[in-house]
Write a protein that holds these residues in place. Sequence first.
Motif, mmCIF file in Angstrom:
data_model
loop_
_atom_site.group_PDB
_atom_site.id
_atom_site.type_symbol
_atom_site.label_atom_id
_atom_site.label_comp_id
_atom_site.label_asym_id
_atom_site.label_seq_id
_atom_site.Cartn_x
_atom_site.Cartn_y
_atom_site.Cartn_z
ATOM 1 N N ALA A 78 7.292 -17.766 4.502
ATOM 2 C CA ALA A 78 6.161 -16.848 4.326
ATOM 3 C C ALA A 78 6.642 -15.427 4.050
ATOM 4 C CB ALA A 78 5.270 -16.881 5.566
ATOM 5 N N VAL A 79 7.671 -14.993 4.775
ATOM 6 C CA VAL A 79 8.220 -13.654 4.535
ATOM 7 C C VAL A 79 8.795 -13.565 3.123
ATOM 8 C CG1 VAL A 79 9.979 -11.993 5.217
ATOM 9 C CG2 VAL A 79 8.693 -13.222 6.978
ATOM 10 N N ALA A 80 9.546 -14.577 2.735
ATOM 11 C CA ALA A 80 10.201 -14.571 1.427
ATOM 12 C C ALA A 80 9.189 -14.532 0.287
ATOM 13 C CB ALA A 80 11.098 -15.797 1.292
ATOM 14 N N GLU A 81 8.016 -15.100 0.521
ATOM 15 C CA GLU A 81 6.995 -15.162 -0.526
ATOM 16 C C GLU A 81 6.077 -13.942 -0.544
ATOM 17 O OE1 GLU A 81 5.022 -18.788 0.433
ATOM 18 O OE2 GLU A 81 6.773 -20.033 -0.058
ATOM 19 N N ALA A 82 6.104 -13.127 0.509
ATOM 20 C CA ALA A 82 5.166 -12.016 0.627
ATOM 21 C C ALA A 82 5.578 -10.832 -0.248
ATOM 22 C CB ALA A 82 5.073 -11.572 2.080
ATOM 23 N N ARG A 83 4.621 -10.283 -0.972
ATOM 24 C CA ARG A 83 4.871 -9.046 -1.717
ATOM 25 C C ARG A 83 5.135 -7.920 -0.731
ATOM 26 N NH1 ARG A 83 0.103 -7.238 -4.683
ATOM 27 N NH2 ARG A 83 1.523 -5.679 -5.540
ATOM 28 N N GLY A 84 6.055 -7.047 -1.064
ATOM 29 C CA GLY A 84 6.361 -5.906 -0.225
ATOM 30 C C GLY A 84 7.386 -6.177 0.857
ATOM 31 N N LEU A 85 7.749 -7.446 1.055
ATOM 32 C CA LEU A 85 8.697 -7.797 2.105
ATOM 33 C C LEU A 85 9.917 -8.486 1.511
ATOM 34 C CD1 LEU A 85 6.290 -9.292 4.816
ATOM 35 C CD2 LEU A 85 6.906 -6.881 4.414
ATOM 36 N N ARG A 86 11.033 -8.347 2.224
ATOM 37 C CA ARG A 86 12.257 -9.075 1.866
ATOM 38 C C ARG A 86 12.753 -9.782 3.113
ATOM 39 N NH1 ARG A 86 17.799 -9.179 1.671
ATOM 40 N NH2 ARG A 86 18.049 -7.478 3.152
ATOM 41 N N LEU A 87 13.049 -11.058 2.997
ATOM 42 C CA LEU A 87 13.572 -11.801 4.142
ATOM 43 C C LEU A 87 15.037 -11.429 4.356
ATOM 44 C CD1 LEU A 87 13.275 -14.007 6.324
ATOM 45 C CD2 LEU A 87 13.969 -15.674 4.578
ATOM 46 N N ARG A 123 0.829 -1.206 0.000
ATOM 47 C CA ARG A 123 0.000 0.000 0.000
ATOM 48 C C ARG A 123 0.868 1.263 0.000
ATOM 49 N NH1 ARG A 123 -5.242 0.732 2.271
ATOM 50 N NH2 ARG A 123 -5.018 -1.256 3.377
ATOM 51 N N ALA A 124 1.967 1.208 0.772
ATOM 52 C CA ALA A 124 2.854 2.375 0.888
ATOM 53 C C ALA A 124 3.874 2.462 -0.243
ATOM 54 C CB ALA A 124 3.577 2.334 2.234
ATOM 55 N N GLY A 125 3.898 1.456 -1.112
ATOM 56 C CA GLY A 125 4.869 1.453 -2.198
ATOM 57 C C GLY A 125 6.297 1.271 -1.721
ATOM 58 N N ARG A 126 6.462 0.502 -0.648
ATOM 59 C CA ARG A 126 7.788 0.301 -0.072
ATOM 60 C C ARG A 126 8.118 -1.184 0.008
ATOM 61 N NH1 ARG A 126 8.854 1.948 5.157
ATOM 62 N NH2 ARG A 126 10.893 2.713 4.492
ATOM 63 N N GLU A 127 9.403 -1.489 0.167
ATOM 64 C CA GLU A 127 9.842 -2.846 0.473
ATOM 65 C C GLU A 127 10.503 -2.819 1.849
ATOM 66 O OE1 GLU A 127 11.864 -6.265 -2.042
ATOM 67 O OE2 GLU A 127 13.404 -4.902 -1.284
ATOM 68 N N ILE A 128 10.041 -3.676 2.735
ATOM 69 C CA ILE A 128 10.551 -3.716 4.102
ATOM 70 C C ILE A 128 11.341 -4.992 4.306
ATOM 71 C CG2 ILE A 128 9.916 -3.747 6.546
ATOM 72 C CD1 ILE A 128 7.327 -2.314 5.743
ATOM 73 N N THR A 129 12.534 -4.862 4.834
ATOM 74 C CA THR A 129 13.315 -6.037 5.202
ATOM 75 C C THR A 129 12.806 -6.559 6.540
ATOM 76 O OG1 THR A 129 15.279 -5.262 4.022
ATOM 77 C CG2 THR A 129 15.624 -6.894 5.766
ATOM 78 N N CYS A 130 12.509 -7.840 6.597
ATOM 79 C CA CYS A 130 11.968 -8.449 7.813
ATOM 80 C C CYS A 130 12.894 -9.532 8.344
ATOM 81 C CB CYS A 130 10.591 -9.058 7.546
ATOM 82 S SG CYS A 130 9.307 -7.837 7.234
ATOM 83 N N LEU A 131 13.056 -9.543 9.660
ATOM 84 C CA LEU A 131 13.813 -10.586 10.336
ATOM 85 C C LEU A 131 12.843 -11.430 11.141
ATOM 86 C CD1 LEU A 131 16.803 -8.469 11.731
ATOM 87 C CD2 LEU A 131 16.483 -9.406 9.429
ATOM 88 N N VAL A 132 13.037 -12.733 11.095
ATOM 89 C CA VAL A 132 12.222 -13.633 11.900
ATOM 90 C C VAL A 132 12.783 -13.636 13.317
ATOM 91 C CG1 VAL A 132 11.489 -16.015 12.254
ATOM 92 C CG2 VAL A 132 11.568 -15.068 9.942
#
Length: 234
Positions: free
Chosen positions: A154-163, A121-130
């Motif tokens: 799940a994180v790796a497959e999600a749009r907008g997120l980067r594992l 929605r925000a047009g961003r890519e967020i790096t996520c750590l488990v």
Amino acid sequence: MTKTTRRDEIAAGLAEVEANIAAACRAAGRTREELTLVAVSKTYPASDVRLLAALGVTDVGENRDQEAAAKAAECADLGLTWHFVGQLQTNKARSVAGYADVVHSVDRSRLVTALGREAVRAGREITCLVQVALGDDPGRGGARPAEVAALADAVAEARGLRLGGVMAVAPPGEEPGGAFARLREMAQAVRENHPGADVISAGMSGDMAEAIANGATHLRVGTALLGRRKPFVR
């Protein structure tokens, strides 16, 4: 006698932290360039963040959305990388997705869904750590070790997120070196399926050396940089 300024205090704290990191890197056979120092500024004002930035700090961490959103807005001109390091409720995902570059505390699938939706929605890519639970205290958050692989997928497959990798806090009462060794093993397991997920967020003011010895790439340091916590006042 010259009065010590807040800049002097923070500069002294930063110099001591850097000296300790350098010593731990030498002991572990690592280089300083392998590590990112995340200055955790929770409860401290935006003016302290500006002083940190002026001293060369590029990464800042916060653990409460209301405080983090305000400081990120006040310091938007500094070009900092903002890390959200606290437990995150799904109803805060929209706000956090607006400013956080890295979220260290992804510990359930519902949060993955919410963050991914809001990042898109925000047009961003967020790096996520488990976030991995290394102890038995549910109040600290974190996925159980058996859940980590599926959550990473799940994180790796999600749009907008980067594992990005994994994060953990050493359990109280346990020798941190052993806890971080377990985290390192889990990080290696995650990288087998996701080679680019090379972040290990581990180590705070009191256990940086043990974290560095066990492969940490990101250190979350607050007290050693900024002093004992005080109530946050904007």
